[in-house]
Motif scaffolding. Sequence first.
Motif, PDB file in Angstrom:
ATOM      1  N   MET A   1       0.824  -1.220   0.000  1.00  0.00           N
ATOM      2  CA  MET A   1       0.000   0.000   0.000  1.00  0.00           C
ATOM      3  C   MET A   1       0.857   1.270   0.000  1.00  0.00           C
ATOM      4  SD  MET A   1      -1.454   0.136   3.832  1.00  0.00           S
ATOM      5  CE  MET A   1      -0.400   0.425   5.212  1.00  0.00           C
ATOM      6  N   ASP A   2       0.220   2.361  -0.391  1.00  0.00           N
ATOM      7  CA  ASP A   2       0.876   3.661  -0.266  1.00  0.00           C
ATOM      8  C   ASP A   2       0.763   4.128   1.185  1.00  0.00           C
ATOM      9  OD1 ASP A   2       1.639   3.790  -2.867  1.00  0.00           O
ATOM     10  OD2 ASP A   2      -0.130   4.882  -3.537  1.00  0.00           O
ATOM     11  N   ALA A   3       1.527   5.163   1.530  1.00  0.00           N
ATOM     12  CA  ALA A   3       1.489   5.645   2.911  1.00  0.00           C
ATOM     13  C   ALA A   3       0.094   6.154   3.256  1.00  0.00           C
ATOM     14  CB  ALA A   3       2.504   6.761   3.085  1.00  0.00           C
ATOM     15  N   PRO A   4      -0.497   5.666   4.342  1.00  0.00           N
ATOM     16  CA  PRO A   4      -1.780   6.231   4.771  1.00  0.00           C
ATOM     17  C   PRO A   4      -1.555   7.631   5.351  1.00  0.00           C
ATOM     18  CG  PRO A   4      -1.025   4.572   6.330  1.00  0.00           C
ATOM     19  CD  PRO A   4      -0.010   4.609   5.226  1.00  0.00           C
ATOM     20  N   ALA A   5      -2.611   8.437   5.351  1.00  0.00           N
ATOM     21  CA  ALA A   5      -2.477   9.795   5.878  1.00  0.00           C
ATOM     22  C   ALA A   5      -2.149   9.765   7.364  1.00  0.00           C
ATOM     23  CB  ALA A   5      -3.772  10.571   5.644  1.00  0.00           C
ATOM     24  N   SER A   6      -2.628   8.734   8.057  1.00  0.00           N
ATOM     25  CA  SER A   6      -2.330   8.574   9.484  1.00  0.00           C
ATOM     26  C   SER A   6      -2.479   7.097   9.809  1.00  0.00           C
ATOM     27  CB  SER A   6      -3.320   9.382  10.326  1.00  0.00           C
ATOM     28  OG  SER A   6      -4.568   8.684  10.376  1.00  0.00           O
ATOM     29  N   LEU A   7      -2.266   6.744  11.072  1.00  0.00           N
ATOM     30  CA  LEU A   7      -2.450   5.339  11.456  1.00  0.00           C
ATOM     31  C   LEU A   7      -3.888   5.062  11.895  1.00  0.00           C
ATOM     32  CD1 LEU A   7       0.862   4.502  13.366  1.00  0.00           C
ATOM     33  CD2 LEU A   7       0.186   3.834  11.060  1.00  0.00           C
ATOM     34  N   SER A   8      -4.799   5.983  11.612  1.00  0.00           N
ATOM     35  CA  SER A   8      -6.179   5.742  12.023  1.00  0.00           C
ATOM     36  C   SER A   8      -6.736   4.574  11.223  1.00  0.00           C
ATOM     37  CB  SER A   8      -7.027   6.988  11.767  1.00  0.00           C
ATOM     38  OG  SER A   8      -7.360   7.042  10.392  1.00  0.00           O
ATOM     39  N   ALA A   9      -7.741   3.918  11.817  1.00  0.00           N
ATOM     40  CA  ALA A   9      -8.291   2.693  11.214  1.00  0.00           C
ATOM     41  C   ALA A   9      -8.717   2.958   9.776  1.00  0.00           C
ATOM     42  CB  ALA A   9      -9.462   2.199  12.054  1.00  0.00           C
ATOM     43  N   ASP A  10      -9.424   4.037   9.550  1.00  0.00           N
ATOM     44  CA  ASP A  10      -9.943   4.226   8.200  1.00  0.00           C
ATOM     45  C   ASP A  10      -8.883   4.630   7.200  1.00  0.00           C
ATOM     46  OD1 ASP A  10     -12.408   3.135   8.155  1.00  0.00           O
ATOM     47  OD2 ASP A  10     -13.372   4.886   9.047  1.00  0.00           O
ATOM     48  N   ASP A  11      -7.904   5.431   7.627  1.00  0.00           N
ATOM     49  CA  ASP A  11      -6.823   5.774   6.700  1.00  0.00           C
ATOM     50  C   ASP A  11      -6.077   4.510   6.269  1.00  0.00           C
ATOM     51  OD1 ASP A  11      -7.392   8.437   6.608  1.00  0.00           O
ATOM     52  OD2 ASP A  11      -5.922   9.032   8.128  1.00  0.00           O
TER      53      ASP A  11
ATOM     54  N   ARG B   1      -7.178   1.406   6.341  1.00  0.00           N
ATOM     55  CA  ARG B   1      -8.012   0.473   5.591  1.00  0.00           C
ATOM     56  C   ARG B   1      -8.321   1.006   4.194  1.00  0.00           C
ATOM     57  NH1 ARG B   1     -11.853  -1.932  10.339  1.00  0.00           N
ATOM     58  NH2 ARG B   1     -12.459   0.219  10.636  1.00  0.00           N
ATOM     59  N   ASN B   2      -8.401   2.326   4.061  1.00  0.00           N
ATOM     60  CA  ASN B   2      -8.606   2.884   2.709  1.00  0.00           C
ATOM     61  C   ASN B   2      -7.436   2.522   1.809  1.00  0.00           C
ATOM     62  OD1 ASN B   2     -10.972   4.035   3.506  1.00  0.00           O
ATOM     63  ND2 ASN B   2     -10.114   6.080   3.848  1.00  0.00           N
ATOM     64  N   GLU B   3      -6.213   2.606   2.344  1.00  0.00           N
ATOM     65  CA  GLU B   3      -5.034   2.302   1.513  1.00  0.00           C
ATOM     66  C   GLU B   3      -4.968   0.812   1.188  1.00  0.00           C
ATOM     67  OE1 GLU B   3      -3.308   4.375  -0.104  1.00  0.00           O
ATOM     68  OE2 GLU B   3      -4.167   6.114   0.919  1.00  0.00           O
ATOM     69  N   LYS B   4      -5.319  -0.023   2.163  1.00  0.00           N
ATOM     70  CA  LYS B   4      -5.301  -1.477   1.886  1.00  0.00           C
ATOM     71  C   LYS B   4      -6.323  -1.822   0.808  1.00  0.00           C
ATOM     72  CE  LYS B   4      -5.697  -3.002   6.160  1.00  0.00           C
ATOM     73  NZ  LYS B   4      -6.203  -4.138   6.908  1.00  0.00           N
ATOM     74  N   LEU B   5      -7.466  -1.179   0.923  1.00  0.00           N
ATOM     75  CA  LEU B   5      -8.535  -1.458  -0.057  1.00  0.00           C
ATOM     76  C   LEU B   5      -8.084  -1.115  -1.476  1.00  0.00           C
ATOM     77  CD1 LEU B   5     -11.494  -2.338  -0.440  1.00  0.00           C
ATOM     78  CD2 LEU B   5     -12.131   0.071  -0.244  1.00  0.00           C
ATOM     79  N   LYS B   6      -7.313  -0.020  -1.590  1.00  0.00           N
ATOM     80  CA  LYS B   6      -6.845   0.373  -2.930  1.00  0.00           C
ATOM     81  C   LYS B   6      -5.983  -0.736  -3.533  1.00  0.00           C
ATOM     82  CE  LYS B   6      -6.554   5.321  -2.096  1.00  0.00           C
ATOM     83  NZ  LYS B   6      -5.548   6.325  -1.769  1.00  0.00           N
ATOM     84  N   VAL B   7      -5.165  -1.381  -2.703  1.00  0.00           N
ATOM     85  CA  VAL B   7      -4.324  -2.476  -3.221  1.00  0.00           C
ATOM     86  C   VAL B   7      -5.222  -3.621  -3.709  1.00  0.00           C
ATOM     87  CG1 VAL B   7      -2.563  -4.200  -2.646  1.00  0.00           C
ATOM     88  CG2 VAL B   7      -2.402  -1.882  -1.696  1.00  0.00           C
TER      89      VAL B   7
END
Length: 484
Positions: A247-257, A259-265
Amino acid sequence: NQVDPFDFVIFGATGDLTMRKLLPAFLRRFHAKEFADEARIICIARSAHSEDDYRQQVSKTLREFAPETAKSTATLNRFLKLVQYIPLDATKANSDWSDLEKALADPTRIRVFYLATSPALYSPLCAALSKHDLITDKARLVLEKPIGVDFTTATEINDGVGKFFHESAIYRIDHYLGKEGVQNLLALRFGNPVLEKLWSSDAISHVQITAAETVGVGTRGAYYDESGALRDMMQNHLLQVLCMLAMDAPASLSADDLRNEKLKVLNALRPMTSEMVRQNVIRGQYTAGLCGQENVCSYQDDLGKDRTSNTETYVAIRTKIRTSRWGNTPFYLRTGKRMAAKTTEIVLQFRPQIWSIFSNTPSPGRLVIRIAPEEGLSLVLASKDPGAGGFRVRNADLQMLYNDQFNITYRDSYERLLLDAVRGNPALFIRRDEVEASWRWVEPILATWREDLSPLEPYPAGSWGPASARILLARDGALWHEDM
Ligand code: BG6
């Protein structure tokens, strides 16, 4: 850092998972003072045990699966007092829920329902919890994998539980995300600019993710034969590791940030047609062989059934991620039972030099991230061979073992995850759209196999899988790690 008092209700409390994983994990966290004596672990199953019988069984289990902690009798006895047993057939309309209702009398406490049951029971159990008015504002639901057996059944389960719990209160567990080595991928990548700069097709020619086990199906044949390696390990654990790695770097370590990046992969994985499945997916089943020091029998004999089974105990997949970061890098994922070694690892193979000034060129370097059995890193680099006359270059290995550097407190991934659910931190749990995206990608493989369009290949127990798994990589000029 102690969590607030909580009521943790486990459905399926006499099962293997509760005994081998959940209760030992709780005992260790209790011993580490992460929660206090006010917590309640309310264990529910159909069997009519008395509370004393159940506690005795738990005590025996804990001595076996958390011996280093259970040997302190004082801690063990205090812990056993937190464990309550309630016999209840939660799926029957006329069952008596009054004991559970009494146990959950305080609606202000954190309340976690952990369903360690067959996924077919997830929705009916949630309906029953709702009928008995047990779902409070502070209630959370933890679901074990597998969430369904395909996209349709996963959606049905998600819809079913979603009628009673808001998505933010649903914690779908994948114990691989609880592993230190998997979480460390975040630190490694996003805490080390030097590595992150290499983290793309520019520098990396291919990536391997392996989760190999030496165990066979053991006593889990009934479940496993319906599931197979693709559903049991690939659809969840390996795809999650792939997400964390790619995944790309998430904006933060928050759950949704996160999970959004994982989903993109997951959404960027190249979709497969039936023809691509035949070219890029290998399925195997173990036959008898020498595994370690032990002569073991075939999968069919392990099942102890007369009928022949077509279930795969090994799967290897070659895929690509359609992004500008990874578009040119094949990813090979494999998992299997009765393989040559118990190992979970990631190999990032660096690209070769375009031109070398040396007369001999060692194979290009690689970074190996070891997740199990021992967490560590190994960076293989070219070095001058001090012994050789003239100037020769060969590979040398820079090693780092986490155990040597850090005091590892969490022995098991469930320790972290159970307490995260109590704390209300869903970052290491899977969101609905991730589960569904994973199934969507896996579906064409299931369909191709259902029609028997690709062969099920035998491999001897104790080996690294079917011969054609080698060919899968050889086509790209690559080798599995054990052959490098
Ligand atoms: C489980 C699978 O999810 O993971 C098992 O159902 C498998 O079949 C296990 O053995 C492997 O977990 P670990 O942590 O030992 O790699």
